[in-house]
Design a protein around this motif. Structure first.
Motif, PDB file in Angstrom:
ATOM      1  N   SER B  93      42.947  26.403  65.170  1.00 42.04           N
ATOM      2  CA  SER B  93      42.250  25.726  64.082  1.00 42.04           C
ATOM      3  C   SER B  93      41.106  25.511  63.883  1.00 42.04           C
ATOM      4  N   MET B  94      40.229  26.773  65.339  1.00 39.25           N
ATOM      5  CA  MET B  94      39.045  27.315  64.862  1.00 39.25           C
ATOM      6  C   MET B  94      38.727  28.184  63.862  1.00 39.25           C
ATOM      7  N   LEU B  95      39.598  28.731  64.219  1.00 39.69           N
ATOM      8  CA  LEU B  95      39.544  29.733  63.952  1.00 39.69           C
ATOM      9  C   LEU B  95      40.153  29.525  61.498  1.00 39.69           C
ATOM     10  N   ILE B  96      40.970  28.729  61.439  1.00 32.73           N
ATOM     11  CA  ILE B  96      41.162  28.165  60.104  1.00 32.73           C
ATOM     12  C   ILE B  96      39.463  27.628  59.504  1.00 32.73           C
ATOM     13  N   ASN B  97      39.110  26.760  60.417  1.00 28.75           N
ATOM     14  CA  ASN B  97      37.908  25.895  59.965  1.00 28.75           C
ATOM     15  C   ASN B  97      36.991  25.786  60.749  1.00 28.75           C
ATOM     16  N   PRO B  98      35.923  26.883  61.063  1.00 30.56           N
ATOM     17  CA  PRO B  98      35.321  26.842  62.728  1.00 30.56           C
ATOM     18  C   PRO B  98      34.358  25.457  63.057  1.00 30.56           C
ATOM     19  N   SER B  99      34.029  25.012  62.044  1.00 25.54           N
ATOM     20  CA  SER B  99      33.682  23.601  62.203  1.00 25.54           C
ATOM     21  C   SER B  99      34.676  22.608  62.532  1.00 25.54           C
ATOM     22  N   VAL B 100      35.559  22.633  62.738  1.00 25.30           N
ATOM     23  CA  VAL B 100      37.074  21.242  63.094  1.00 25.30           C
ATOM     24  C   VAL B 100      35.900  20.983  64.198  1.00 25.30           C
ATOM     25  N   GLN B 101      36.461  19.449  64.315  1.00 29.12           N
ATOM     26  CA  GLN B 101      36.499  18.187  65.384  1.00 29.12           C
ATOM     27  C   GLN B 101      37.858  17.357  65.582  1.00 29.12           C
ATOM     28  N   THR B 102      38.306  17.571  65.019  1.00 25.81           N
ATOM     29  CA  THR B 102      39.414  16.470  65.055  1.00 25.81           C
ATOM     30  C   THR B 102      40.392  17.604  65.074  1.00 25.81           C
ATOM     31  N   VAL B 103      41.500  17.639  65.901  1.00 32.47           N
ATOM     32  CA  VAL B 103      43.229  18.258  65.595  1.00 32.47           C
ATOM     33  C   VAL B 103      43.726  17.088  65.450  1.00 32.47           C
ATOM     34  N   ILE B 104      44.805  16.742  64.891  1.00 36.79           N
ATOM     35  CA  ILE B 104      45.784  15.842  65.150  1.00 36.79           C
ATOM     36  C   ILE B 104      47.138  16.737  64.572  1.00 36.79           C
ATOM     37  N   GLU B 105      48.103  17.079  66.039  1.00 33.15           N
ATOM     38  CA  GLU B 105      49.486  17.174  66.321  1.00 33.15           C
ATOM     39  C   GLU B 105      50.299  16.912  66.426  1.00 33.15           C
ATOM     40  N   ILE B 106      51.724  16.058  65.296  1.00 35.49           N
ATOM     41  CA  ILE B 106      52.446  16.467  65.428  1.00 35.49           C
ATOM     42  C   ILE B 106      53.536  17.035  64.848  1.00 35.49           C
ATOM     43  N   GLY B 107      54.998  17.020  66.278  1.00 33.42           N
ATOM     44  CA  GLY B 107      55.504  17.657  66.121  1.00 33.42           C
ATOM     45  C   GLY B 107      56.905  17.164  66.570  1.00 33.42           C
ATOM     46  N   GLY B 108      58.105  17.886  67.151  1.00 32.15           N
ATOM     47  CA  GLY B 108      59.257  17.453  67.107  1.00 32.15           C
ATOM     48  C   GLY B 108      59.085  15.910  68.114  1.00 32.15           C
ATOM     49  N   GLN B 109      58.380  16.133  69.471  1.00 31.15           N
ATOM     50  CA  GLN B 109      58.825  14.685  70.175  1.00 31.15           C
ATOM     51  C   GLN B 109      57.341  14.957  70.933  1.00 31.15           C
ATOM     52  N   ASP B 110      56.131  15.645  70.467  1.00 29.85           N
ATOM     53  CA  ASP B 110      55.308  15.497  71.010  1.00 29.85           C
ATOM     54  C   ASP B 110      53.832  15.121  69.888  1.00 29.85           C
ATOM     55  N   SER B 111      53.058  14.085  70.436  1.00 33.82           N
ATOM     56  CA  SER B 111      52.183  14.301  69.726  1.00 33.82           C
ATOM     57  C   SER B 111      50.356  14.335  70.573  1.00 33.82           C
ATOM     58  N   LYS B 112      49.887  15.188  69.575  1.00 36.24           N
ATOM     59  CA  LYS B 112      48.335  15.544  70.437  1.00 36.24           C
ATOM     60  C   LYS B 112      47.635  15.154  69.307  1.00 36.24           C
ATOM     61  N   ILE B 113      46.295  14.852  70.187  1.00 33.45           N
ATOM     62  CA  ILE B 113      44.675  14.540  69.755  1.00 33.45           C
ATOM     63  C   ILE B 113      43.702  16.023  70.139  1.00 33.45           C
ATOM     64  N   ILE B 114      43.091  16.688  69.755  1.00 34.41           N
ATOM     65  CA  ILE B 114      42.373  17.597  70.314  1.00 34.41           C
ATOM     66  C   ILE B 114      41.269  17.579  69.627  1.00 34.41           C
ATOM     67  N   ILE B 115      39.964  16.944  70.389  1.00 38.57           N
ATOM     68  CA  ILE B 115      38.644  16.956  70.073  1.00 38.57           C
ATOM     69  C   ILE B 115      38.171  17.294  69.963  1.00 38.57           C
ATOM     70  N   ILE B 116      37.416  17.963  68.990  1.00 40.33           N
ATOM     71  CA  ILE B 116      36.772  20.058  69.770  1.00 40.33           C
ATOM     72  C   ILE B 116      35.491  19.517  68.954  1.00 40.33           C
ATOM     73  N   ARG B 117      34.168  20.010  70.183  1.00 39.51           N
ATOM     74  CA  ARG B 117      32.849  19.620  69.171  1.00 39.51           C
ATOM     75  C   ARG B 117      32.217  21.073  69.201  1.00 39.51           C
ATOM     76  N   ASN B 118      31.039  21.785  68.200  1.00 42.70           N
ATOM     77  CA  ASN B 118      30.660  22.865  68.438  1.00 42.70           C
ATOM     78  C   ASN B 118      31.875  23.760  69.093  1.00 42.70           C
ATOM     79  N   GLY B 119      32.397  23.928  68.796  1.00 42.41           N
ATOM     80  CA  GLY B 119      33.742  24.997  68.936  1.00 42.41           C
ATOM     81  C   GLY B 119      33.627  25.463  70.508  1.00 42.41           C
ATOM     82  N   ILE B 120      34.189  23.982  71.084  1.00 40.22           N
ATOM     83  CA  ILE B 120      35.248  24.092  72.082  1.00 40.22           C
ATOM     84  C   ILE B 120      35.755  23.438  72.436  1.00 40.22           C
ATOM     85  N   VAL B 121      36.775  23.172  72.766  1.00 41.23           N
ATOM     86  CA  VAL B 121      37.774  21.506  73.213  1.00 41.23           C
ATOM     87  C   VAL B 121      37.211  20.712  74.290  1.00 41.23           C
ATOM     88  N   VAL B 122      37.188  20.261  73.862  1.00 42.88           N
ATOM     89  CA  VAL B 122      35.862  19.030  74.870  1.00 42.88           C
ATOM     90  C   VAL B 122      37.032  17.685  75.578  1.00 42.88           C
TER      91      VAL B 122
END
Lengths: 361, 331
Positions: B93-122
């Motif tokens: 996601s950081m490659l697709i959108n370098p300024s991304v700050q939040t990633v919502i990922e919902i898959g088959g059996q799990d869901s995740k949230i990833i918080i990114i600040r300044n290009g680092i997963v925090v």
């Protein structure tokens, strides 16, 4: 009399040494396995926390091996642990086992009951012998703690993965087999040499992760999927501050003498949590603050599923994490066996910390 | 020579398995999205067969695997890096959108949230004890209502009434839906209500306490559902971006990580080769070890009659984990 007790990390070595030196027969419960957990879960209330279930499993397996006396700790306060021994006694009696249960409750002013309980164990024993046995047990406890912290240090830095764990296991055996003060001291020397012989990667500076949380899940590897080894194999140095000797010191000895005073940890937790919430809730918060001050890279917070004191700590740790700029991850543990999900979280957390460290340097 | 470089990313999840072929400039050449159907090895073979048709004489320089089946996939194909899906998704996601700050990922059996600040997963979180709101539950509801899952989201968008469905628990949500349908609510209103309930569940259980900042990327299989996307926008009151390759972001991340590792350490790949994998005969057997009362279930994977790997034991007696796996899973 054949005494048994629950497993709690390497505590069995210490307790066995104590009772055996007193001339009391000991039945050490078989190591915690899937069968132990299955037995425990089958006969325990569904909503009870994981440690209770493992205890019940230990007791059943030990009673089957011929034990007739269970020694168990009691407790007071909001944590359900204070109720464990009573519930476990009823469960085992319902199952038809015949046994005696000796429960050590923190005295809190009432010395009569504790003397009565102690008497059951030590009736007719020479006081000198008791002191001597206690001393050997204490020496073993200190030796084991040293081995544990050495293992944490070396595992993160070793060149050949697995060496430390092998040495750790044989070191524990050496201490377990030592029968008197001299052999314990000699073996401690020997073990130090073993550890020093491990080939280390000197250019590597490992991430440091503090482990905080409920004491049982911190100390008993079968309840935490052996997180210390997982982290160690990922090249992370684990820092752990709940130690058995310390815990015994503050919770049994100082408590008995009623001179327990607020420690650093309670002090550090104060701005966030100023009440006793049971279990190790305050410690989890306080230790996280201290670890942040010490410059650790992150904290993993362990708790049995539904553990009330740790749920309180968890909700406060969000704020600590933000204020002190230290990443914190809470992991709730239960009897599930899906190790993949657990590993995924731990690995991702380590990646996160590595990225953060790289970005800073 | 740089033009010949290709990288392969494989994401073996509970419901789907995804494959990506990437060139040296990080462009996706081919993506394959297959249902795992409980047969991960066959799916890996099938996926690679499809990928092979577009390789065109170029060479694979690195392979990365991720997802809950990452270790199995690595054993089958000979991966260079094995990464957890959280890191893989974040990298892509950081490659697709370098300024991304939040990633919502919902898959088959799990869901995740990833918080990114300044290009680092925090920070990140995954659903723990509950699978409400994940793809499997949506699938089930679509089947129950006899709507193709592809149309499920579109239908929700037609609604203009807000029907409240309980979002705390999938079982309650379902009985609430039945209740509302028996009361005579319109189909699309109930589905829109469900989408909103699932988003509430996600925000309260997975994302709890985390600061959701824009730009927000929404990925994973469920991102195809326009209803859920709209419900997120409605709830958060901000724009949700669904990247073009939303369904294969994990695999993309694995390929990127493989590329980075191979470049950095200038290694040559462990990849066993398309022909060897696709034409090989894999068989798995499992047995219970009687060494102690752990009774570990040992899984053994054979390739053309030779044992490739074993795992499942707690003590390490059976797992012939070769040095490679330890190295690559570790630091």
């Amino acid at each position: 009399m054949k005494v048994t007790f629950p497993h709690l990390g390497n505590l069995y070595i210490v307790l066995a040494a104590f009772f055996e030196n007193l001339g009391i027969d000991v039945v050490i419960p078989p190591p915690v396995t899937k069968k132990t957990i299955e037995l425990g879960s089958m006969y325990s209330p569904e909503f009870a926390c994981f440690p209770l279930k493992i205890n019940v499993g230990n007791f059943i397996e030990a009673l089957e091996k011929g034990a007739d006396t269970i020694v168990m700790a009691g407790g007071v306060g909001p944590c359900r642990f204070g109720y464990y021994s009573q519930v476990q006694k009823e469960i085992l009696e319902d199952l038809g086992y015949k046994f005696d249960m000796i429960i050590f409750e923190p005295p809190r002013g009432n010395m009569k009951t504790i003397i009565y309980e102690i008497n059951k164990l030590f009736k007719g024993k020479n006081i000198k012998k008791i002191v001597k046995s206690a001393k050997i047990a204490w020496l073993k406890a200190c030796a084991i703690e040293k081995i544990e912290s050495q293992a944490l240090y070396y595992r993160a830095r070793e060149k050949n993965k697995g060496t430390t764990t092998r040495i750790y296991k044989s070191a524990l055996n050496l201490i377990s087999e030592s029968s008197n003060e001299e052999t314990i001291n000699a073996n401690v020397e020997k073990i130090n040499k073993y550890f020093k012989s491990i080939e280390l990667d000197m250019n590597y500076s490992p991430l440091k992760i503090g482990l905080v949380g409920e004491i049982y899940t911190l100390l008993e590897p079968s309840s935490n999927m052996n997180i210390e080894n997982i982290l160690g194999d990922l090249g992370v140095e684990v820092i752990k501050s709940i130690k058995l000797t310390e815990w015994a010191n503050t919770n049994i000895i100082l408590d008995m003498l009623r001179i327990r005073r607020p420690d650093n940890c309670t002090f550090a937790a104060k701005p966030y949590l100023n009440y006793f919430v049971g279990g190790h809730g305050v410690e989890s918060v306080g230790e996280t603050v201290i670890y942040a001050q010490k410059g650790l890279d992150g904290v993993i917070h362990l708790a049995p599923f539904t553990c009330m004191p740790e749920i309180i700590a968890q909700s406060i740790l969000y704020k600590v994490s933000k204020d002190k700029q230290i990443p914190v991850m809470t992991v709730m543990l239960d009897e599930h066996s899906a190790e993949t999900g657990f590993r995924t979280r731990v690995e991702a957390f380590v990646d996160l910390l590595n990225q953060k460290k790289e970005a800073i340097s | 020579m740089a033009n010949n470089e290709l990288y392969l990313g494989i994401d073996v999840g509970s419901v789907s398995s995804n494959f990506i072929l990437m060139d040296a400039k990080k462009n996706i050449i081919e993506k394959v999205y297959l249902k795992t159907m409980g047969k991960p090895i066959e799916v890996i073979q099938k996926g690679l067969e499809i990928i092979q048709t577009v390789v065109n004489g170029k060479k694979i320089f690195g392979v990365g695997t991720t997802g809950s089946g990452r270790l199995l996939a690595s054993t089958i194909v000979g991966a260079d890096i094995v990464k957890n899906e959280i890191t893989a998704h974040a990298v892509a996601s950081m490659l697709i959108n370098p300024s991304v700050q939040t990633v919502i990922e919902i898959g088959g059996q799990d869901s995740k949230i990833i918080i990114i600040r300044n290009g680092i997963v925090v920070d990140f979180a995954m659903n723990t004890v509950c699978a409400a709101g994940t793809g499997s539950f949506l699938d089930r509801q679509a089947t129950r209502l006899n709507i193709p899952i592809q149309d499920f989201g579109k239908l929700a968008l037609k609604s203009n009434t807000k029907v409240r469905i309980a979002g705390r628990c999938a079982v309650f949500a379902e009985s609430d839906m039945v209740h509302k349908q028996q009361m005579g609510y319109k189909f699309e209103d109930i589905i829109w209500g469900l989408c909103r309930a699932l988003v509430r569940n996600y925000i309260n259980n997975v994302a709890k306490g985390k600061e959701i900042k824009e730009p927000i990327l929404f990925q994973g299989g469920v991102a195809a559902n326009e209803g859920i996307k709209a419900a997120f926008e409605d709830h958060l009151n901000c724009k949700i971006i669904v990247p073009k390759y939303y369904d294969v972001m994990g695999a993309y991340g694995a390929a990127l990580l493989a590329r980075e590792k191979m470049k950095k350490l200038s290694l040559s790949t462990n990849f066993y080769g398309f022909d060897n994998i696709c034409n090989g005969k894999y068989s798995t057997t499992s047995f219970e070890c009687n060494g102690c009362s752990n009774m570990c279930e040992i899984v053994e994977i054979e390739y053309d009659g030779k044992i490739l790997s074993r795992w499942g034991d707690k003590c390490g007696k059976w797992s012939m984990v070769d040095s490679f796996q330890k190295e690559n899973v570790g630091r």
